[in-house]
Design a protein around this motif. Structure first.
Motif: not given
Length: 265
Positions: A126-132, A137-141, A202-207, A221-231
């Motif tokens: 459930g990580a925070l930290g980016i704007k998608v 539009t508020a991503d985070i309550f 985030l694209g430089g994370i290699a682990v 929301a979970p869609d924010y998480g999916r966007s996070f993971a896609a990066l």
């Protein structure tokens, strides 16, 4: 192996870069650092006990949270990232598995983007930290100014079972809770709970990375998480059913099971 016997786990003290931190140590074996979200987990949290079955867990309280010291010159996420880089560099293990939840997930992502050479696995819950979304539009309550009843509803899949009962808190627990809120506000007020630059890096994370999300999360929301993971290159995304923004608290066995499976791959 997990901690056994009748001794209750207790918080310890650890000094990193001349800052005295409250920490919890559980288990033995591979090194796992856990960075908490809006509030530190208690030493006897079921999630920490379960996670300790596959490694040596170090769970810190961020400066200003719990009983951790916060010097006046520690006031940004940037400061916390440097502090935790120093903690990781001080550990004798060649590689560290880093797990972060909510606000701690933001920190973990920043650390992985900046110094992933010391990491072997990254888990974001459930990580925070980016704007998608767009700027309107508020991503985070807004957990600081939002309606308290609405925040309670959004935070938990089953608030009546999982949400804290503040009427039952001791004065000491209420003081800790308020201190956590003050520190979170200091680090995450503006811009609200994200770093405008992090998305680029985030694209430089290699682990290998696992992104877990509560299926009922109404804080982000979970869609924010999916966007996070896609990066993050190659990141896996998984929902945790029956959980809101704090799945490590509502579904500790399920979350720890996901992580243990991921660490064993």
């Amino acid at each position: 192996m997990g901690v056994t016997g009748t001794m209750q786990p207790r918080a310890e003290r650890l000094t990193v870069s001349d800052i005295e931190l409250e920490i919890v140590r559980r288990g033995s074996g591979r090194a796992i650092v856990f960075l908490h979200g809006f509030h530190p987990l208690p030493p006897d949290a079921p999630f920490l006990e379960r996670l300790a079955q596959c490694g040596s867990v170090v769970a810190t309280s961020h400066p200003g949270f719990g009983d951790s010291q916060r010097p006046d010159d520690i006031e940004t996420v940037y400061d916390l990232v440097h502090l935790y880089r120093a903690l990781i560099d001080s550990m004798p293990d060649e590689r560290i598995s880093l797990v972060g939840a909510s606000f701690g997930g933001w920190l973990a992502a920043e650390i992985a983007a900046a110094c992933g050479h010391r990491l072997d696995r990254l888990v974001l819950i459930g990580a925070l930290g980016i704007k998608v979304s767009d700027r309107e539009t508020a991503d985070i309550f807004d957990v600081f100014n939002g309606d308290l009843a609405e925040m309670r509803r959004r935070s938990w899949h089953d608030p009546d079972r999982a949400a804290p009962d503040f009427d039952a808190f001791t004065d000491e627990a209420l003081t800790r809770h308020a201190r956590d809120r003050d520190a979170l506000c200091l680090y995450g007020w503006e811009p609200y709970m994200y770093n405008p630059r992090l998305k680029r890096w985030l694209g430089g994370i290699a682990v290998p990375t696992l992104v877990l999300w509560g299926a009922s999360d109404g804080i982000v929301a979970p869609d924010y998480g999916r966007s996070f993971a896609a990066l993050i290159p190659g990141a896996r995304f998984a929902l945790v059913e029956g959980a809101g923004h704090h799945p490590e608290q509502e579904q500790p066995d399920a979350v720890a099971g996901h992580i243990i499976d991921f660490l064993g791959r």
